[in-house]
Design an enzyme around this catalytic site. Sequence first.
Site, PDB file in Angstrom:
ATOM      1  CG  HIS A 124      -2.237  -1.326   1.419  1.00 22.63           C
ATOM      2  ND1 HIS A 124      -2.606  -1.566   0.527  1.00 22.63           N
ATOM      3  CD2 HIS A 124      -1.627  -2.224   2.385  1.00 22.63           C
ATOM      4  CE1 HIS A 124      -3.667  -2.772   0.723  1.00 22.63           C
ATOM      5  NE2 HIS A 124      -2.703  -3.068   1.881  1.00 22.63           N
TER       6      HIS A 124
HETATM    7  O1  RIB Z   1      -4.819  -0.341   4.871  1.00 24.08           O
HETATM    8  C1  RIB Z   1      -3.187  -0.207   4.145  1.00 24.08           C
HETATM    9  C2  RIB Z   1      -2.881   1.386   5.156  1.00 24.08           C
HETATM   10  O2  RIB Z   1      -3.130   0.796   6.608  1.00 24.08           O
HETATM   11  C3  RIB Z   1      -1.306   1.047   5.466  1.00 24.08           C
HETATM   12  O3  RIB Z   1      -0.709   2.524   5.550  1.00 24.08           O
HETATM   13  C4  RIB Z   1      -0.569  -0.001   6.266  1.00 24.08           C
HETATM   14  O4  RIB Z   1       0.752   0.489   6.865  1.00 24.08           O
HETATM   15  C5  RIB Z   1      -1.754   0.811   7.403  1.00 24.08           C
HETATM   16  O5  RIB Z   1      -0.981   1.803   7.877  1.00 24.08           O
END
Ligand code: RIB
Length: 312
Positions: free
Chosen positions: A242
């Site tokens: 992500h």
């Molecule tokens: O949903 C994904 C996010 O939530 C990313 O930033 C991961 O590190 C968590 O913080």
Amino acid sequence: MRRSIIIDCDPGVDDCIALMAALGSPKELDIRAICVVAGNVPVETCYRNARGVLALAGREDVPVYAGCERPLSVEPAFADHVHGESGLGGAVLPDSAAPLSGLHAVDYLCETFGNAAPGSITMVITGPMTNLATALARDPKIAAAVDELVIMGGAGTEGGNVTPHAEFNVFADPHAAEIVLNCGRPITLIGLDATLQFRCTANRMQRMLASPHSAVAAASDMIAHVNAVYGEIYGAEGAALHDPCTIGYLLAPELFKVEMVRVSVVCDNAERRGHTAVQAPSSISDGAVIGWVTGLDAQPLFNLLIDRMERL
Ligand code: RIB
Ligand code: CA
């Protein structure tokens, strides 16, 4: 043109990978500071992890500021079941010898943005938006110094990853997300609709395992943990990367598809807490008009980020 950036994060496995890719891109990104916030793991763990990444990268010149230890008003939500209690999955990072900073991240943001030229700093946020929201609530005028916010958060057609309705960063502090998404500055929001297209597949994991570089080795140790935990959810495609998408967007925006939408955040409904309603601008009268990433070119993005990490 080289961007002056501040990264606000909750390291966290994918935050660490984003940090390493950014640190491997000094020609494009001048990292002024790293701010950390409670999210995946408690803020003191995030602080230690950010310092560990800098020690691994040989970049302890970059200051780290610890920020908010809890959301604006909802109960805290952590993700250590995914990232491990250390927040680093299976990796161990060096202890940093850099001096500790006594300045709170919100004070740093208010001072830095308050003294910066208009539109001079890009802010990357890859965790709950509590730090910037708190700074904006204290002094709304600081928004003028922000040239763009690049944020990992939200979910549209993909649905959530914490509840069926909400993505973690927005779920963890929906009130902060609402403040930041309505701050009036240009925003590119990279949500699950895009990041779930960027997976650490078996081939990409093999590429990482074959790398002789310590940053990539650490990243593979981190992701292997997430793959093991989330294997039944992520399946054969592997863990979604992500947060690195934010750095990839800064380095190669041509790899991303962005649409202008209105986004509103559900704050005070327990079941739908943190839901982001993503709609075409003409369809509703409320919610900010921002850039919403709907697609990305995964393989060139992966190659780019690995290449930058291998420069450390
Ligand atoms: O949903 C994904 C996010 O939530 C990313 O930033 C991961 O590190 C968590 O913080
Ligand atoms: Ca994160």
